[in-house]
Design a protein around this motif. Structure first.
Motif, PDB file in Angstrom:
ATOM      1  N   ALA A 278       0.834  -1.205   0.000  1.00 13.62           N
ATOM      2  CA  ALA A 278       0.000   0.000   0.000  1.00 13.62           C
ATOM      3  C   ALA A 278       0.870   1.257   0.000  1.00 13.62           C
ATOM      4  O   ALA A 278       0.583   2.226  -0.708  1.00 13.62           O
ATOM      5  N   MET A 279       1.936   1.245   0.795  1.00 12.60           N
ATOM      6  CA  MET A 279       2.851   2.395   0.822  1.00 12.60           C
ATOM      7  C   MET A 279       3.516   2.585  -0.537  1.00 12.60           C
ATOM      8  O   MET A 279       3.627   3.709  -1.046  1.00 12.60           O
ATOM      9  N   ALA A 280       3.948   1.482  -1.130  1.00 18.25           N
ATOM     10  CA  ALA A 280       4.628   1.557  -2.422  1.00 18.25           C
ATOM     11  C   ALA A 280       3.719   2.155  -3.489  1.00 18.25           C
ATOM     12  O   ALA A 280       4.143   3.004  -4.282  1.00 18.25           O
ATOM     13  N   ILE A 281       2.465   1.728  -3.509  1.00 15.50           N
ATOM     14  CA  ILE A 281       1.521   2.243  -4.501  1.00 15.50           C
ATOM     15  C   ILE A 281       1.282   3.737  -4.275  1.00 15.50           C
ATOM     16  O   ILE A 281       1.264   4.532  -5.221  1.00 15.50           O
TER      17      ILE A 281
ATOM     18  N   PRO B 224       4.626  -9.108  -8.992  1.00 19.64           N
ATOM     19  CA  PRO B 224       3.254  -9.593  -9.216  1.00 19.64           C
ATOM     20  C   PRO B 224       2.225  -8.969  -8.286  1.00 19.64           C
ATOM     21  O   PRO B 224       1.043  -8.861  -8.647  1.00 19.64           O
ATOM     22  N   ALA B 225       2.665  -8.525  -7.096  1.00 24.74           N
ATOM     23  CA  ALA B 225       1.725  -7.919  -6.153  1.00 24.74           C
ATOM     24  C   ALA B 225       1.505  -6.440  -6.409  1.00 24.74           C
ATOM     25  O   ALA B 225       0.416  -5.914  -6.153  1.00 24.74           O
ATOM     26  N   VAL B 226       2.531  -5.760  -6.915  1.00 25.07           N
ATOM     27  CA  VAL B 226       2.443  -4.306  -6.996  1.00 25.07           C
ATOM     28  C   VAL B 226       2.196  -3.781  -8.409  1.00 25.07           C
ATOM     29  O   VAL B 226       1.568  -2.739  -8.589  1.00 25.07           O
ATOM     30  N   LEU B 227       2.657  -4.491  -9.431  1.00 29.21           N
ATOM     31  CA  LEU B 227       2.516  -3.958 -10.784  1.00 29.21           C
ATOM     32  C   LEU B 227       1.069  -3.897 -11.285  1.00 29.21           C
ATOM     33  O   LEU B 227       0.670  -2.873 -11.856  1.00 29.21           O
TER      34      LEU B 227
END
Length: 431
Positions: free
Chosen positions: A246-249, A277-280
Motif C-alpha cells: 500500500a505504501m509503495a503504490i 506480481p503484487a504491486v505492478l
C-alpha cells in the motif's frame, strides 16, 4: 556590427555592472535590513495580487496563442494559491538564519594562531529561467538574504509577470535603503541577451540556469561563468522486495501523477522481481486510469498479462526510454532482479537528481542511500519532496546535481562560499 556597438550587449553589461556595485553594498548589509525588505516584499506581493493576476493572464494568453505546451503553461500560471505561496516563501526566507559572516570551525594551532572559516556571499548571480515567474521572487529573496545581487533573465513568455515582480523587489529594497540594483530583470526578450550575460566573468560570479535541456545545453557550451545546474531530472522510484504494498503504490502514484512537468517527478519505476506480481497490476490500473502512457520491459508486460491486465495501451520500452525525462504523463517501468540491479540501473541511466527506495529493510535502505550517486536520495518518500521549500530552505534558486560547492536544492548556504579567517596575537612564522 562590432561587439562594442551591439546595443543588447551594452545594455546587459550595464545591468551586470550595476549589479556588481550593488553586490558590495549587499555583502555588508545587516540582517535586520534584509529581513525588513523581505517582509515588505511579501506585503507588496499580496497587495498587488490583482495586478499580478492580470499581468499573468496576459502572459498566458500570449503563450497559448504561441502554442506553448501544457507543461510550460502549468509552470507559467500564477493563480491565487501560487501568489500566496510566493509571499509565504519570502517570509519563510526572512525567518531563516542569516549565513553571511558566520564563522565556524575555529581551532587553535601550535603556532598560536586560530584558524576558522567565514561564510561570505558569492557576489553577482545570474539566474536564467523559463516560464516560472515564481522563480523571480524565489531567486530575489534568497539573493537578498544571502547578501548577493541577482540579475534575472526570465523567459519571454513571462515578461509581464516578471516585470511587475522585479519592480516590487526594487520597491522593497528601496524601502530599507538597500540598492535597487541588487535585483534587476534583463528587460528584453532578445535571445542574444543570454549569450552576453554568460560571457561576463568579470561582472558575474555564478550562473544558475533553470529551464529545459535545450537552454542548459546552450549555456554549457557558451558560458564563461561557473554554473550551478542540472541537465535532466530522470528520477526513479525503486520498490524493493518485502516493501509495504500500500505504501509503495501511494508513493509511486504521487511521485508520477501529483505533477507531471517538474524535474523531481518520477520518470522510471523499478520493481523488484519478488514483489512485482503484487504491486505492478494495481499500479498499472491506477496509471492507466489517469491516462498515463506506460512503456514497459518485457518481463513487466508478462507479469501484467498473467494478472489479466489489458495491454492494448502499454508500449514496449526502449533503452532510450530509460534515459528520457518526459515531463509528461508517460512512465517507463522495469522489473529488476533486486537491489543491486536497481542501483546499477539508476547509476547508469539516471541524471543524479533524485531517486527513492520503498523498503521495509533498514540495511537495504542504507545501502541505497550510500550507493545511489544522486543529489537527493530518499527512503519511503515521494521524489516530489526534492524541493527547497519542502527541505526547509524557504525557497530554492535551483537544483544542482554537480559535486562541487552546492548539491541538491540550493538555498541560502549554497549562495555563499567559505573563506579562511585567521586570528593572531602577533605571531610570526619562523620555519
Amino acid at each position: 556590427m562590432s561587439i562594442s556597438q551591439d546595443p543588447v550587449r551594452a545594455y546587459v553589461t550595464a545591468v551586470a555592472r550595476r549589479a556588481r556595485e550593488a553586490s558590495a553594498e549587499m555583502a555588508r548589509a545587516d540582517t535586520a535590513s534584509k529581513d525588513r525588505a523581505l517582509i515588505g516584499l511579501a506585503q507588496l506581493i499580496r497587495a498587488h495580487r490583482d495586478e499580478l493576476a492580470a499581468a499573468n493572464d496576459r502572459d498566458l494568453a500570449r503563450a497559448r496563442s504561441n502554442g506553448l505546451g501544457p507543461a510550460l503553461l502549468d509552470r507559467l500560471a500564477l493563480g491565487e494559491a501560487a501568489i500566496n505561496q510566493m509571499a509565504g516563501g519570502v517570509e519563510d526566507v526572512a525567518r531563516l538564519a542569516d549565513p553571511v559572516g558566520v564563522i565556524s570551525d575555529i581551532r587553535p594551532l601550535p603556532s598560536g594562531i586560530r584558524v576558522g572559516r567565514m561564510r561570505v556571499p558569492l557576489g553577482v548571480i545570474a539566474i536564467i529561467y523559463e516560464s516560472r515567474p515564481n522563480v523571480t521572487v524565489d531567486a530575489a529573496a534568497l539573493c537578498i538574504k544571502s547578501g548577493n545581487a541577482a540579475v534575472l533573465r526570465g523567459g519571454s513568455e513571462a515578461i509581464e509577470s516578471n516585470r511587475l515582480l522585479a519592480d516590487l523587489c526594487a520597491r522593497a529594497l528601496h524601502s530599507q535603503a538597500l540598492p535597487e540594483a541588487a535585483v534587476q530583470l534583463i528587460d528584453t526578450t532578445d535571445r542574444a541577451a543570454v549569450g552576453h550575460l554568460v560571457s561576463l566573468p568579470e561582472l558575474v560570479d555564478v550562473v544558475v540556469p533553470r529551464g529545459g535541456r535545450g537552454l542548459i545545453e546552450r549555456l554549457m557550451r557558451e558560458s564563461q561563468v561557473p554554473m550551478i545546474k542540472h541537465l535532466d531530472g530522470i528520477c526513479h522510484v525503486y520498490i524493493d522486495e518485502g516493501a509495504d504494498v500500500a505504501m509503495a503504490i501511494r508513493i509511486a502514484d504521487n511521485a508520477k501523477t501529483q505533477r507531471y512537468g517538474t524535474c523531481n517527478t518520477m520518470e522510471t519505476l523499478l520493481v523488484a522481481r519478488a514483489i512485482a506480481p503484487a504491486v505492478l497490476p494495481p499500479l498499472a490500473a491506477l496509471y492507466l486510469g489517469k491516462k498515463v502512457e506506460l512503456r514497459m520491459c518485457a518481463e513487466s508486460r508478462r507479469i501484467l498479462a498473467q494478472a489479466g491486465t489489458a495491454l492494448d495501451e502499454v508500449k514496449d520500452a526502449s533503452e532510450e526510454d530509460w534515459r528520457t525525462e518526459y515531463l509528461a504523463p508517460i512512465l517507463s517501468i522495469a522489473t529488476v532482479a533486486g537491489l543491486d540491479a536497481a542501483i546499477g540501473h539508476i547509476n547508469r541511466f539516471g541524471s543524479r537528481h533524485t531517486d527513492a527506495i520503498v523498503t521495509a529493510d533498514y540495511a537495504r535502505a542504507m545501502r541505497f542511500l550510500r550507493e545511489v550517486d544522486s543529489a537527493s536520495v530518499m527512503v519511503n518518500a515521494s521524489t516530489r519532496f526534492a524541493d527547497g521549500y519542502e527541505y526547509g530552505l524557504g525557497a530554492e534558486i535551483g537544483i544542482s546535481n554537480g559535486k562541487l560547492h552546492a548539491r541538491g536544492p540550493v538555498g541560502l548556504e549554497g549562495l555563499t562560499s567559505l573563506k579562511y579567517v585567521v586570528f593572531g596575537s602577533g605571531e610570526i612564522r619562523t620555519t
